[in-house]
Design a protein around this motif. Structure first.
Motif, PDB file in Angstrom:
ATOM      1  N   ALA A  52     -49.796  42.936  24.101  1.00  0.00           N
ATOM      2  CA  ALA A  52     -48.584  43.743  23.938  1.00  0.00           C
ATOM      3  C   ALA A  52     -48.824  45.189  24.319  1.00  0.00           C
ATOM      4  CB  ALA A  52     -48.089  43.649  22.494  1.00  0.00           C
ATOM      5  N   GLY A  53     -50.026  45.688  24.066  1.00  0.00           N
ATOM      6  CA  GLY A  53     -50.347  47.075  24.386  1.00  0.00           C
ATOM      7  C   GLY A  53     -50.706  47.310  25.834  1.00  0.00           C
ATOM      8  N   GLY A  54     -50.803  46.243  26.608  1.00  0.00           N
ATOM      9  CA  GLY A  54     -51.108  46.375  28.031  1.00  0.00           C
ATOM     10  C   GLY A  54     -52.590  46.407  28.356  1.00  0.00           C
ATOM     11  N   THR A  55     -53.455  46.240  27.331  1.00  0.00           N
ATOM     12  CA  THR A  55     -54.898  46.299  27.567  1.00  0.00           C
ATOM     13  C   THR A  55     -55.363  45.158  28.466  1.00  0.00           C
ATOM     14  OG1 THR A  55     -55.246  47.335  25.415  1.00  0.00           O
ATOM     15  CG2 THR A  55     -57.161  46.331  26.468  1.00  0.00           C
ATOM     16  N   THR A  56     -54.860  43.960  28.203  1.00  0.00           N
ATOM     17  CA  THR A  56     -55.269  42.800  28.998  1.00  0.00           C
ATOM     18  C   THR A  56     -54.881  42.968  30.453  1.00  0.00           C
ATOM     19  OG1 THR A  56     -55.008  41.373  27.042  1.00  0.00           O
ATOM     20  CG2 THR A  56     -55.106  40.297  29.207  1.00  0.00           C
ATOM     21  N   ASP A  57     -53.645  43.399  30.705  1.00  0.00           N
ATOM     22  CA  ASP A  57     -53.191  43.603  32.089  1.00  0.00           C
ATOM     23  C   ASP A  57     -54.021  44.680  32.775  1.00  0.00           C
ATOM     24  OD1 ASP A  57     -51.230  41.691  31.807  1.00  0.00           O
ATOM     25  OD2 ASP A  57     -49.669  43.115  31.246  1.00  0.00           O
ATOM     26  N   LEU A  58     -54.403  45.728  32.038  1.00  0.00           N
ATOM     27  CA  LEU A  58     -55.214  46.800  32.612  1.00  0.00           C
ATOM     28  C   LEU A  58     -56.580  46.269  33.033  1.00  0.00           C
ATOM     29  CD1 LEU A  58     -55.739  49.796  33.258  1.00  0.00           C
ATOM     30  CD2 LEU A  58     -56.479  50.082  30.879  1.00  0.00           C
ATOM     31  N   VAL A  59     -57.204  45.464  32.181  1.00  0.00           N
ATOM     32  CA  VAL A  59     -58.522  44.905  32.494  1.00  0.00           C
ATOM     33  C   VAL A  59     -58.441  44.032  33.735  1.00  0.00           C
ATOM     34  CG1 VAL A  59     -60.319  43.310  31.711  1.00  0.00           C
ATOM     35  CG2 VAL A  59     -59.382  45.014  30.133  1.00  0.00           C
TER      36      VAL A  59
END
Length: 205
Positions: A52-59
């Motif tokens: 939800a925080g976008g961390t996964t997409d950033l990685v």
């Protein structure tokens, strides 16, 4: 040479608390891993929060550029852990960084718990990342401990009052931060390149 000689002298002088902090940090990490495996819902909640925080997409987006990934990991570890979780709390409350880091260590273990085949495979190379980065954090935790002791008991460093004890504690923290910084650089490089190149090979085999 003084850059390395002085920190190692501090570690030798403070060997007992250094070893206890090793046991604490790695022990809490293992506790988090165990909790994540025993209660998969905790792991899922953290994973959903990262999504939800976008961390996964950033990685995922950074996997195409390992050197940019390295810089991102390094600055996150410096800002989130070294500064926000260890140094700043320790500068406000004696030994405050130890308490904040304890929560971080357990949470990290929960997030990395091998709850399925994919995370278990990823954890194989990532174990070295945790070993390196946590060793850097332990050096900073030792600095936090020394700062708190110098602050509360300035006589241990022959300081005239707590103000001078605080400043001398910060000085020792700064010396320990030098090898910690080197370890965080090594850890960031290894983490970025292992996730980019090594982990895909494990899944391909």
């Amino acid at each position: 040479m003084r850059v390395l000689r002085t920190p190692f002298h501090i570690i030798r002088t403070e060997l007992q608390p250094y070893l206890l902090l090793n046991a604490m940090a790695y022990g809490l990490l293992l506790l988090g891993l165990a909790l994540g495996m025993l209660f998969p819902g905790l792991n899922a909640a953290l994973s959903n929060s990262m999504d939800a925080g976008g961390t996964t997409d950033l990685v995922v987006s950074l996997l195409a550029s390992p050197w940019l990934f390295t810089l991102t990991i390094f600055f996150v570890n410096i800002a989130k852990v070294a500064l926000a979780s260890i140094l700043l709390p320790s500068m406000i409350v004696p030994f405050g960084g130890l308490a904040v880091f304890a929560y971080f260590a357990v949470e990290t273990g929960i997030a990395l718990a091998p709850v399925d085949h994919a995370t278990a495979m990823t954890l194989i190379p990532h174990s070295l990342t945790m070993l390196i980065e946590f060793q850097a954090y332990i050096l900073l935790l030792l600095g936090s401990f020394i700062l708190g002791r110098c602050w509360l008991k300035p006589g241990t460093v022959d300081a005239a009052n707590r103000r001078w004890g605080y400043l001398r504690g910060l000085q020792r923290f700064g010396w320990l931060a030098l090898p910690a910084l080197m370890l965080l650089i090594i850890g960031a490089v290894y983490e970025a390149f292992s996730l980019t190149y090594l982990v895909p090979l494990l899944f391909a085999s």
